[in-house]
Motif scaffolding. Structure first.
Motif, PDB file in Angstrom:
ATOM      1  N   CYS A  62      -9.372 -40.873  41.990  1.00  0.00           N
ATOM      2  CA  CYS A  62      -9.722 -42.274  41.733  1.00  0.00           C
ATOM      3  C   CYS A  62     -11.174 -42.381  41.275  1.00  0.00           C
ATOM      4  CB  CYS A  62      -9.473 -43.134  42.969  1.00  0.00           C
ATOM      5  SG  CYS A  62     -10.250 -42.558  44.489  1.00  0.00           S
ATOM      6  N   CYS A  63     -12.058 -41.660  41.927  1.00  0.00           N
ATOM      7  CA  CYS A  63     -13.488 -41.695  41.581  1.00  0.00           C
ATOM      8  C   CYS A  63     -13.771 -40.984  40.253  1.00  0.00           C
ATOM      9  CB  CYS A  63     -14.306 -41.030  42.672  1.00  0.00           C
ATOM     10  SG  CYS A  63     -14.067 -41.732  44.316  1.00  0.00           S
ATOM     11  N   LYS A  64     -12.917 -40.066  39.898  1.00  0.00           N
ATOM     12  CA  LYS A  64     -13.108 -39.294  38.666  1.00  0.00           C
ATOM     13  C   LYS A  64     -12.561 -40.000  37.437  1.00  0.00           C
ATOM     14  CE  LYS A  64     -12.804 -34.924  41.165  1.00  0.00           C
ATOM     15  NZ  LYS A  64     -11.917 -33.806  41.493  1.00  0.00           N
ATOM     16  N   LEU A 112     -20.413 -40.090  42.687  1.00  0.00           N
ATOM     17  CA  LEU A 112     -19.550 -39.026  43.198  1.00  0.00           C
ATOM     18  C   LEU A 112     -20.302 -37.702  43.136  1.00  0.00           C
ATOM     19  CD1 LEU A 112     -16.684 -38.200  44.173  1.00  0.00           C
ATOM     20  CD2 LEU A 112     -16.141 -37.777  41.761  1.00  0.00           C
ATOM     21  N   ASN A 113     -20.465 -37.076  44.289  1.00  0.00           N
ATOM     22  CA  ASN A 113     -21.131 -35.772  44.345  1.00  0.00           C
ATOM     23  C   ASN A 113     -20.148 -34.667  43.968  1.00  0.00           C
ATOM     24  OD1 ASN A 113     -23.748 -36.594  45.210  1.00  0.00           O
ATOM     25  ND2 ASN A 113     -22.967 -36.864  47.293  1.00  0.00           N
ATOM     26  N   SER A 114     -20.665 -33.485  43.703  1.00  0.00           N
ATOM     27  CA  SER A 114     -19.829 -32.358  43.286  1.00  0.00           C
ATOM     28  C   SER A 114     -18.847 -31.926  44.379  1.00  0.00           C
ATOM     29  CB  SER A 114     -20.698 -31.170  42.860  1.00  0.00           C
ATOM     30  OG  SER A 114     -21.508 -30.761  43.942  1.00  0.00           O
ATOM     31  N   ASP A 115     -19.134 -32.267  45.633  1.00  0.00           N
ATOM     32  CA  ASP A 115     -18.220 -31.940  46.731  1.00  0.00           C
ATOM     33  C   ASP A 115     -17.212 -33.061  46.988  1.00  0.00           C
ATOM     34  OD1 ASP A 115     -19.837 -33.882  47.862  1.00  0.00           O
ATOM     35  OD2 ASP A 115     -20.466 -32.657  49.582  1.00  0.00           O
ATOM     36  N   ASN A 116     -17.117 -34.001  46.041  1.00  0.00           N
ATOM     37  CA  ASN A 116     -16.216 -35.158  46.110  1.00  0.00           C
ATOM     38  C   ASN A 116     -16.604 -36.181  47.171  1.00  0.00           C
ATOM     39  OD1 ASN A 116     -14.688 -34.307  43.976  1.00  0.00           O
ATOM     40  ND2 ASN A 116     -13.058 -33.444  45.226  1.00  0.00           N
ATOM     41  N   LYS A 117     -17.787 -36.052  47.730  1.00  0.00           N
ATOM     42  CA  LYS A 117     -18.266 -37.060  48.675  1.00  0.00           C
ATOM     43  C   LYS A 117     -19.029 -38.132  47.914  1.00  0.00           C
ATOM     44  CE  LYS A 117     -18.384 -34.199  52.782  1.00  0.00           C
ATOM     45  NZ  LYS A 117     -19.208 -33.592  53.824  1.00  0.00           N
ATOM     46  N   CYS A 118     -18.987 -39.325  48.456  1.00  0.00           N
ATOM     47  CA  CYS A 118     -19.621 -40.479  47.822  1.00  0.00           C
ATOM     48  C   CYS A 118     -21.066 -40.600  48.288  1.00  0.00           C
ATOM     49  CB  CYS A 118     -18.843 -41.736  48.184  1.00  0.00           C
ATOM     50  SG  CYS A 118     -19.555 -43.252  47.520  1.00  0.00           S
ATOM     51  N   LEU A 119     -21.949 -40.680  47.318  1.00  0.00           N
ATOM     52  CA  LEU A 119     -23.369 -40.823  47.591  1.00  0.00           C
ATOM     53  C   LEU A 119     -23.672 -42.139  48.312  1.00  0.00           C
ATOM     54  CD1 LEU A 119     -26.329 -39.825  47.039  1.00  0.00           C
ATOM     55  CD2 LEU A 119     -26.196 -41.090  44.896  1.00  0.00           C
ATOM     56  N   VAL A 120     -22.890 -43.166  48.057  1.00  0.00           N
ATOM     57  CA  VAL A 120     -23.133 -44.493  48.638  1.00  0.00           C
ATOM     58  C   VAL A 120     -21.986 -44.912  49.566  1.00  0.00           C
ATOM     59  CG1 VAL A 120     -24.632 -45.234  46.745  1.00  0.00           C
ATOM     60  CG2 VAL A 120     -22.166 -45.665  46.597  1.00  0.00           C
ATOM     61  N   TYR A 121     -21.364 -43.946  50.217  1.00  0.00           N
ATOM     62  CA  TYR A 121     -20.152 -44.190  50.995  1.00  0.00           C
ATOM     63  C   TYR A 121     -20.280 -45.377  51.952  1.00  0.00           C
ATOM     64  CZ  TYR A 121     -15.954 -43.325  53.731  1.00  0.00           C
ATOM     65  OH  TYR A 121     -14.736 -43.456  54.358  1.00  0.00           O
ATOM     66  N   ARG A 129     -13.496 -49.362  49.446  1.00  0.00           N
ATOM     67  CA  ARG A 129     -13.170 -49.371  50.883  1.00  0.00           C
ATOM     68  C   ARG A 129     -11.681 -49.574  51.109  1.00  0.00           C
ATOM     69  NH1 ARG A 129     -17.824 -50.171  53.975  1.00  0.00           N
ATOM     70  NH2 ARG A 129     -19.603 -50.746  52.695  1.00  0.00           N
ATOM     71  N   GLU A 130     -11.063 -50.405  50.285  1.00  0.00           N
ATOM     72  CA  GLU A 130      -9.661 -50.768  50.475  1.00  0.00           C
ATOM     73  C   GLU A 130      -8.682 -49.861  49.737  1.00  0.00           C
ATOM     74  OE1 GLU A 130      -9.482 -54.883  49.365  1.00  0.00           O
ATOM     75  OE2 GLU A 130     -10.507 -55.534  51.190  1.00  0.00           O
ATOM     76  N   TYR A 131      -9.178 -49.031  48.823  1.00  0.00           N
ATOM     77  CA  TYR A 131      -8.303 -48.190  48.016  1.00  0.00           C
ATOM     78  C   TYR A 131      -7.568 -47.197  48.908  1.00  0.00           C
ATOM     79  CZ  TYR A 131      -6.646 -45.725  43.924  1.00  0.00           C
ATOM     80  OH  TYR A 131      -5.837 -45.189  42.961  1.00  0.00           O
ATOM     81  N   PRO A 132      -6.303 -46.907  48.681  1.00  0.00           N
ATOM     82  CA  PRO A 132      -5.463 -47.282  47.557  1.00  0.00           C
ATOM     83  C   PRO A 132      -4.613 -48.531  47.788  1.00  0.00           C
ATOM     84  CG  PRO A 132      -4.363 -45.545  48.738  1.00  0.00           C
ATOM     85  CD  PRO A 132      -5.671 -45.822  49.460  1.00  0.00           C
ATOM     86  N   HIS A 133      -4.983 -49.339  48.775  1.00  0.00           N
ATOM     87  CA  HIS A 133      -4.354 -50.644  49.011  1.00  0.00           C
ATOM     88  C   HIS A 133      -2.911 -50.555  49.517  1.00  0.00           C
ATOM     89  CE1 HIS A 133      -7.837 -52.006  46.746  1.00  0.00           C
ATOM     90  NE2 HIS A 133      -7.439 -51.284  45.727  1.00  0.00           N
ATOM     91  N   CYS A 153      -3.516 -41.891  42.085  1.00  0.00           N
ATOM     92  CA  CYS A 153      -3.651 -41.400  43.458  1.00  0.00           C
ATOM     93  C   CYS A 153      -2.400 -40.637  43.906  1.00  0.00           C
ATOM     94  CB  CYS A 153      -3.892 -42.588  44.383  1.00  0.00           C
ATOM     95  SG  CYS A 153      -4.033 -42.156  46.129  1.00  0.00           S
ATOM     96  N   PRO A 154      -2.546 -39.366  44.227  1.00  0.00           N
ATOM     97  CA  PRO A 154      -1.395 -38.607  44.718  1.00  0.00           C
ATOM     98  C   PRO A 154      -0.755 -39.223  45.960  1.00  0.00           C
ATOM     99  CG  PRO A 154      -3.151 -37.118  44.108  1.00  0.00           C
ATOM    100  CD  PRO A 154      -3.730 -38.509  44.045  1.00  0.00           C
ATOM    101  N   ALA A 155      -1.545 -39.883  46.792  1.00  0.00           N
ATOM    102  CA  ALA A 155      -0.978 -40.517  47.988  1.00  0.00           C
ATOM    103  C   ALA A 155      -0.070 -41.674  47.605  1.00  0.00           C
ATOM    104  CB  ALA A 155      -2.102 -40.999  48.912  1.00  0.00           C
ATOM    105  N   VAL A 156      -0.494 -42.499  46.666  1.00  0.00           N
ATOM    106  CA  VAL A 156       0.340 -43.630  46.238  1.00  0.00           C
ATOM    107  C   VAL A 156       1.613 -43.105  45.581  1.00  0.00           C
ATOM    108  CG1 VAL A 156       0.472 -45.715  44.815  1.00  0.00           C
ATOM    109  CG2 VAL A 156      -1.678 -45.118  45.949  1.00  0.00           C
TER     110      VAL A 156
END
Length: 169
Positions: A62-64, A112-121, A129-133, A153-156
């Motif tokens: 989603c972030c990518k 989005l950091n290279s480790d897939n973590k959010c810089l502003v999480y 916050r609500e994704y993937p709803h 989203c693979p989860a959706v």
């Protein structure tokens, strides 16, 4: 799709989700006939079950690939984080889309950091916050968005696959 916390193949997911999209589109129409409360319960239960085996940090698709909608409160909050005026934050990171909503200028998300973590999480937009709803009330009202998210989203996608087993009959 076989996805677990230790193996997620986004290329395979992209192929499978696109090939299943017409089937999922038909399913979406059938889901409109399901009682809203029942559909909300089914989605919430599947959401919880699917996220037991999927780790967003393994994916971050989603972030990518997409942008959240930024509300003014999101913009003001993130501008404070970066010690900018809201207008400076907008000028640097955002533009208005065809619906007039503020969205990111580019993908992947610049936070989005290279480790897939959010810089502003801790300060991320409400849409993030609500994704993937898929665990919210009134799934009926967002079935179109949820269908689109089967491609992101693979989860959706997995939730749709599971719910389809019951409602495609």
């Amino acid at each position: 799709m076989t996805a677990s916390k230790d193996s997620l193949n986004l290329e395979l997911f992209n192929i499978e989700s696109k090939s299943e999209f017409p089937t999922n589109k038909k399913l979406k129409e059938r889901l409109r006939k399901v009682k809203p409360k029942k559909l909300d319960e089914d989605f919430e239960n599947l959401h919880d079950k699917v996220f037991e085996s999927l780790d967003c940090l393994e994916c971050a698709n989603c972030c990518k690939t997409t942008s959240p909608i930024f509300l003014q409160t999101d913009i003001d909050r993130l501008a404070r984080v970066f010690r900018q005026k809201s207008s400076e934050f907008i000028d640097e990171y955002l533009h208005r889309d065809e619906d007039g909503d503020y969205v990111l200028n580019s993908s992947p998300c610049p936070f989005l950091n290279s480790d897939n973590k959010c810089l502003v999480y801790e300060d991320r937009p409400k849409a993030c916050r609500e994704y993937p709803h898929t665990n919210r009330k009134n799934i009926h009202g967002i079935l179109g968005l949820t269908l689109k998210n089967t491609l992101v989203c693979p989860a959706v996608f997995k939730i749709f696959q599971q719910i389809g087993k019951e409602y495609r009959k």
